[in-house]
Design an enzyme around this catalytic site. Sequence first.
Site, PDB file in Angstrom:
ATOM      1  N   HIS A  17       0.837  -1.214   0.000  1.00 56.10           N
ATOM      2  CA  HIS A  17       0.000   0.000   0.000  1.00 56.10           C
ATOM      3  C   HIS A  17       0.867   1.257   0.000  1.00 56.10           C
ATOM      4  O   HIS A  17       0.602   2.203  -0.734  1.00 56.10           O
ATOM      5  CB  HIS A  17      -0.885   0.044   1.261  1.00 56.10           C
ATOM      6  N   LYS A  41     -16.896  -6.161   6.847  1.00 58.90           N
ATOM      7  CA  LYS A  41     -15.640  -6.885   6.589  1.00 58.90           C
ATOM      8  C   LYS A  41     -14.947  -7.299   7.885  1.00 58.90           C
ATOM      9  O   LYS A  41     -13.897  -7.932   7.833  1.00 58.90           O
ATOM     10  CB  LYS A  41     -14.696  -5.993   5.774  1.00 58.90           C
ATOM     11  N   ARG A  90      -1.621  -6.687  -8.049  1.00 62.94           N
ATOM     12  CA  ARG A  90      -0.520  -7.592  -7.734  1.00 62.94           C
ATOM     13  C   ARG A  90      -0.435  -8.722  -8.748  1.00 62.94           C
ATOM     14  O   ARG A  90       0.631  -9.052  -9.220  1.00 62.94           O
ATOM     15  CB  ARG A  90      -0.729  -8.232  -6.350  1.00 62.94           C
ATOM     16  N   SER A 128      -2.464  -7.537   3.387  1.00 61.81           N
ATOM     17  CA  SER A 128      -2.792  -7.401   4.814  1.00 61.81           C
ATOM     18  C   SER A 128      -3.200  -8.757   5.378  1.00 61.81           C
ATOM     19  O   SER A 128      -2.843  -9.101   6.510  1.00 61.81           O
ATOM     20  CB  SER A 128      -3.946  -6.406   5.008  1.00 61.81           C
TER      21      SER A 128
HETATM   22  P1  ADP Z   1      -9.636  -3.728  -0.612  1.00 63.84           P
HETATM   23  O1  ADP Z   1     -10.418  -4.332   0.497  1.00 63.84           O
HETATM   24  O2  ADP Z   1     -10.282  -2.538  -1.257  1.00 63.84           O
HETATM   25  O3  ADP Z   1      -9.087  -4.711  -1.626  1.00 63.84           O
HETATM   26  P2  ADP Z   1      -6.955  -3.474   0.374  1.00 63.84           P
HETATM   27  O4  ADP Z   1      -6.523  -2.707   1.558  1.00 63.84           O
HETATM   28  O5  ADP Z   1      -6.763  -4.962   0.430  1.00 63.84           O
HETATM   29  O6  ADP Z   1      -8.424  -3.052   0.144  1.00 63.84           O
HETATM   30  O7  ADP Z   1      -6.201  -2.939  -0.919  1.00 63.84           O
HETATM   31  C1  ADP Z   1      -6.374  -1.638  -1.403  1.00 63.84           C
HETATM   32  C2  ADP Z   1      -5.737  -1.534  -2.767  1.00 63.84           C
HETATM   33  O8  ADP Z   1      -4.333  -1.741  -2.672  1.00 63.84           O
HETATM   34  C3  ADP Z   1      -6.227  -2.564  -3.784  1.00 63.84           C
HETATM   35  O9  ADP Z   1      -6.277  -1.946  -5.054  1.00 63.84           O
HETATM   36  C4  ADP Z   1      -5.158  -3.632  -3.759  1.00 63.84           C
HETATM   37  O10 ADP Z   1      -5.083  -4.343  -4.987  1.00 63.84           O
HETATM   38  C5  ADP Z   1      -3.923  -2.760  -3.561  1.00 63.84           C
HETATM   39  N1  ADP Z   1      -2.829  -3.518  -2.969  1.00 63.84           N
HETATM   40  C6  ADP Z   1      -2.826  -4.238  -1.835  1.00 63.84           C
HETATM   41  N2  ADP Z   1      -1.624  -4.822  -1.614  1.00 63.84           N
HETATM   42  C7  ADP Z   1      -0.829  -4.449  -2.643  1.00 63.84           C
HETATM   43  C8  ADP Z   1       0.527  -4.752  -3.041  1.00 63.84           C
HETATM   44  N3  ADP Z   1       1.291  -5.550  -2.324  1.00 63.84           N
HETATM   45  N4  ADP Z   1       0.982  -4.183  -4.181  1.00 63.84           N
HETATM   46  C9  ADP Z   1       0.180  -3.396  -4.931  1.00 63.84           C
HETATM   47  N5  ADP Z   1      -1.102  -3.093  -4.638  1.00 63.84           N
HETATM   48  C10 ADP Z   1      -1.604  -3.626  -3.525  1.00 63.84           C
END
Ligand code: ADP
Length: 162
Positions: A17, A41, A90, A128
């Site tokens: 992130h 969630k 990813r 996460s």
């Molecule tokens: P959500 O519940 O909206 O998926 P996340 O917190 O899991 O929320 O992720 C928010 C955004 O960050 C999403 O677009 C996800 O694909 C991106 N993201 C999460 N981890 C990574 C990573 N390691 N590299 C690139 N983008 C990521």
Amino acid sequence: MITAVYPGSFDPATYGHLDIIRRASVSFDRIIVGVLNNSAKSPLFSVEERVNILKEATRDLDNVTIVSFNGLSVNFAREHHAQVIVRGLRAVTDFEYELQMAQTNRVLAPDVDTVFLTTRLEYAYVSSTIMKEVAKFGGDLKSFAPKEIADALVEKIKRDKC
Ligand code: ADP
């Protein structure tokens, strides 16, 4: 001036992130990171905690603001007069869901574009969810998130066990 929003759960934020935020902050004039307040969630960290963690981790980035939001990302974007929604990609598994979301958002708000930033290879495995799993079993978190976030996660898991 181009404003972008970056919505997500950030439960908690990872290097993946933080890398997307840092890179987006170079490409756009203003980034508003939206921490989704979605009790459905059942996040581990409260929305206030997730906001504070991100504020601390991005305090050196002048054009980045962290706020919480409820509801649709397109409404969040409009509220902040953002032209762009940033999302991270990813793997192919992210792509299917993200493409569907982007297409839905285009129907709901044709004036807001989704821009995908692909992960840096070293963070491709970072999420996460995986970080929380590793933390639960006492694994080393140093490749997932900065020390302050890793420590907060370990503390939170310890408290939840009590
Ligand atoms: P959500 O519940 O909206 O998926 P996340 O917190 O899991 O929320 O992720 C928010 C955004 O960050 C999403 O677009 C996800 O694909 C991106 N993201 C999460 N981890 C990574 C990573 N390691 N590299 C690139 N983008 C990521």
